[in-house]
Design an enzyme around this catalytic site. Structure first.
Site, PDB file in Angstrom:
ATOM      1  N   HIS A   1       0.826  -1.209   0.000  1.00 24.81           N
ATOM      2  CA  HIS A   1       0.000   0.000   0.000  1.00 24.81           C
ATOM      3  C   HIS A   1       0.863   1.263   0.000  1.00 24.81           C
ATOM      4  CE1 HIS A   1       1.039   0.766   4.201  1.00 24.81           C
ATOM      5  NE2 HIS A   1       0.884  -0.544   4.399  1.00 24.81           N
TER       6      HIS A   1
ATOM      7  N   GLU B   1      -1.997  -7.205   7.672  1.00 25.15           N
ATOM      8  CA  GLU B   1      -0.656  -7.118   8.237  1.00 25.15           C
ATOM      9  C   GLU B   1      -0.595  -7.852   9.576  1.00 25.15           C
ATOM     10  OE1 GLU B   1       2.397  -7.249   8.176  1.00 25.15           O
ATOM     11  OE2 GLU B   1       3.000  -5.247   7.476  1.00 25.15           O
TER      12      GLU B   1
END
Length: 434
Positions: free
Chosen positions: A238, A314
């Protein structure tokens, strides 16, 4: 399966008149220009020059690797339709040229696609450079080419310089006094991306490809013909969040930050680069906001929906969330030492171990492989999942995670073949941000 894209063009100043052609060979996965060809051909028509450009582009691709299939993109409707077999070739000057182009590769190895003129600027500029050189009584040389640059750019920096890309995005945002949209920033920077890729090609590719001399393939990732097309994961970390520059632990166990202005600009730049390559067929994202925003920028340009896979989130860093590495070392030195030494160790406060993350990332990988067999998928996720997928593809031990650099909005690529093998094709590519 690896694929070359050939973009070719030709022009005549008078039709017939002084004429030249240009062609560029591009890696369909990375978007990198691999070879260029251009030549002044004397007095000829536009169509003859366009066919000569096609032949030169096909020969340059063949010289790089004759086993790789080719997708030709040209703004000549005549050449595309005739070579595709949909239009008859009636002009006597065209028939031998079409036959010569068709003879470079076996039948079925080359496909043709018409593109608007504005998307064929690189080849067009090469053709004009060749005609300009002919006017001076010279032949075109790759060492002096500025094709599609608009101006001569400084030498390309080494890959992985994401900090420079982020700094440039911040400077652009500051110059616009907060009024420019991230889309407009992306348009300006995308030109730099392509310019530097073209300059790298001009610096690195000799005239051997243009002359038909065989060169070693620039990469060795092409599958053998009996393997079938691999499932290809284009792994995208990202874009920046407000926490990224501080290098704090930001996982799935703390807040859920959105992209910063820089991160949104990076997402647009990446989306534009992916759209230009035209190879992504599906998009999958982590559920966290920063990934969904990054994936959304690509989805808007590619016209694809975004699927969400929770196992791509994550690591949960427990009590370390929001702290820098230095702060964790001061407050939890023993836990940090254990975490760095043992993939089964968990961060303080009940976070996830790297082994636990690897188990769920493997589950996600296997689901995506079953769902997207033979297709190219953009997987938008985080540092640990990307590094884990690369580590698993390489068969590397868990400690390899600490030996990889992964910048914000960086692209990595892994191909998975039907025989169970995997090939890491790209790691931490950030050229699209420069």
């Amino acid at each position: 399966m690896r694929e070359f894209v050939v973009e070719a063009d030709g022009g005549s100043r008078g039709n017939p008149g002084p004429a030249g052609y240009g062609a560029v060979v591009i890696d369909a996965v990375s978007g990198e220009a691999l070879a260029e060809a251009a030549e002044y051909i004397g007095v000829a028509t536009n169509n003859v020059a366009e066919y000569r450009g096609l032949i030169a582009g096909l020969r340059a691709a063949h010289a790089l690797d004759p086993g790789v299939p080719v997708r030709v993109r040209m703004d000549s409707k005549l050449v595309v339709e005739q070579m595709s077999g949909r239009w008859k070739i009636k002009h006597p000057d065209m028939k031998p040229l079409a036959a010569e182009a068709a003879a470079v590769y076996p039948a079925g190895r080359v496909t043709y696609e018409w593109i608007p003129r504005e998307r064929n600027k690189h080849a067009d500029r090469l053709a004009n450079e060749a005609m300009d050189a002919g006017k001076r009584g010279e032949q075109w040389s790759p060492s002096t080419s500025t094709a599609d640059l608009g101006e001569v750019r400084p030498p390309v920096r080494e890959p992985g310089d994401a900090a420079a890309g982020a700094a440039r995005a911040r400077a652009a945002l500051a110059d616009a006094a907060g009024t420019a949209s991230s889309a407009s920033e992306g348009t300006s920077s995308a030109a730099e991306v392509k310019a530097r890729a073209d300059l790298r090609a001009a610096q690195n590719i000799s005239a051997a490809a243009a002359n038909g001399t065989r060169q070693a393939p620039s990469t060795g990732w092409g599958p053998s013909a009996d393997m079938g097309p691999p499932a290809t994961f284009v792994l995208l970390r990202h874009g920046e969040t407000p926490l990224t520059p501080s290098k704090v632990f930001s996982g799935s166990g703390g807040g859920d930050p959105a992209l910063s202005e820089v991160g949104r600009a990076q997402a647009v730049l990446t989306a534009q680069a992916l759209a230009a390559r035209g190879t992504v067929q599906a998009i999958v994202s982590s559920p966290l906001k920063r990934c969904r925003e990054t994936a959304g920028a690509a989805a808007d340009l590619l016209g694809l929906p975004v699927a969400v896979d929770d196992d791509l989130r994550e690591t949960d860093f427990g009590a370390w969330e929001g702290l820098t590495f230095g702060q964790v070392r001061e407050e939890y030195p023993d836990d940090l030492t254990a975490w760095l030494a043992d993939p089964a160790a968990r961060p303080t406060g009940g976070g996830e171990s790297f082994l636990a993350v690897a188990e769920r990332v493997e589950r996600a990988r296997d689901r995506l492989l079953a769902r997207y067999a033979g297709r190219t998928v953009l997987v938008v996720t985080h540092v640990t999942p990307v590094k884990t997928l690369v580590r698993l593809a390489l068969g590397a031990p868990p400690e390899a995670l600490f030996r990889m650099e992964l910048s914000a909005a960086a692209l990595s690529v892994v191909a998975y073949f039907q025989d169970g093998n995997a090939s890491v094709r790209l790691l931490n590519e950030t050229a699209h941000l420069r």
